[in-house]
Design an enzyme around this catalytic site. Structure first.
Site, PDB file in Angstrom:
ATOM      1  N   LYS A  87      -7.519 -11.832  12.242  1.00  0.00           N
ATOM      2  CA  LYS A  87      -8.552 -11.394  11.294  1.00  0.00           C
ATOM      3  C   LYS A  87      -9.315 -12.628  10.812  1.00  0.00           C
ATOM      4  O   LYS A  87      -8.725 -13.566  10.258  1.00  0.00           O
ATOM      5  CB  LYS A  87      -7.889 -10.687  10.113  1.00  0.00           C
TER       6      LYS A  87
HETATM    7  O1  G3P Z   1      -8.588  -3.415   5.013  1.00  0.00           O
HETATM    8  C1  G3P Z   1      -9.206  -3.944   3.893  1.00  0.00           C
HETATM    9  C2  G3P Z   1      -8.422  -3.690   2.683  1.00  0.00           C
HETATM   10  O2  G3P Z   1      -7.164  -4.264   2.764  1.00  0.00           O
HETATM   11  C3  G3P Z   1      -9.108  -4.014   1.410  1.00  0.00           C
HETATM   12  O3  G3P Z   1      -8.914  -2.935   0.624  1.00  0.00           O
HETATM   13  O4  G3P Z   1      -8.592  -1.700  -1.438  1.00  0.00           O
HETATM   14  O5  G3P Z   1      -8.454  -4.205  -1.458  1.00  0.00           O
HETATM   15  O6  G3P Z   1     -10.644  -3.050  -1.155  1.00  0.00           O
HETATM   16  P1  G3P Z   1      -9.168  -2.990  -0.954  1.00  0.00           P
END
Ligand code: G3P
Length: 217
Positions: A87
């Protein structure tokens, strides 16, 4: 549409993998550090274990900001397992690193994408997956799914092979909308996968069938 789970929690991955519906896993430094704190295991050990639990790609994020560092971190992470996908954050140095990793046959997933232009650039650099962050866009008053729509249309227009991963998913409607648009992948947190499973009418229906059946037993 493929379903990835967005977590590094080994128990959550084990449970969802046992359903036979899991196509991959995405992690990030936040999720992985949470699992390190929970289990006391080293990040590499957690990633290795995850890679043994699913056949599909398991993303492991780099923390370097320079292309050289991203590439060497990526190569090191890749040694953990064949299904590791690196990533890489969206940035100029990331673009350079993506091309180099592509030349080494190392899969990449470009993260923190918030516009169709960013997605177009990383696709041209040769990334395998691009991850627009839907929930975080919704949080600041933009319609996240609109960007997914644009990216899917652009990639279709030019037969671009990079897969669109809908990320930062917050609720089940995000998954339905992603599938209607034609996104390749949706990466979903554990609690939202559980919500996909349930419907009150299903529960009521099962209860009624069993009650009626018990009358003739
Ligand atoms: O895949 C991306 C994710 O891990 C981020 O999610 O909920 O932290 O915006 P969030």
């Amino acid at each position: 549409m493929k379903i990835f789970i967005d977590t590094a929690n080994l128990d959550e991955i084990k449970e969802i993998a046992s359903w036979g519906i899991l196509d991959g896993v995405t992690t990030n430094p936040t999720l992985l550090s949470r699992e390190v704190e929970r289990t006391g295991k080293k990040p590499e050990a957690i990633l290795k274990k995850i890679c043994s639990m699913v056949e599909g790609p398991v993303t492991a994020e780099v923390t370097s900001k320079e292309a050289k560092g991203i590439v060497s971190e990526g190569k090191k992470l890749k040694r953990i397992a064949d299904n590791i996908c690196i990533k890489v954050p969206m940035c100029k140095e990331g673009l350079i690193a993506i091309r180099e990793l592509r030349n080494e046959d190392i899969m990449t997933n470009t993260t923190l994408v918030f516009s169709a232009n960013q997605a177009l650039l990383v696709a041209k650099a040769g990334t395998n997956f691009v991850s627009p962050f839907i929930g975080r866009m919704d949080d600041v008053g933009n319609e996240g799914m609109g960007i997914v729509d644009q990216i899917v249309t652009i990639f279709d227009n030019y037969c671009i092979e990079t897969e669109v991963v809908v990320a930062s998913v917050r609720h089940p409607m995000h998954i339905v909308e992603a599938a209607l648009i034609g996104a390749d992948v949706c990466t979903v947190p554990y609690n939202v996968i559980l919500k996909m499973l349930n419907h009150p009418l299903t529960d009521v229906g099962i209860e009624r069938f069993l009650k009626d059946w018990s009358k003739i037993k």
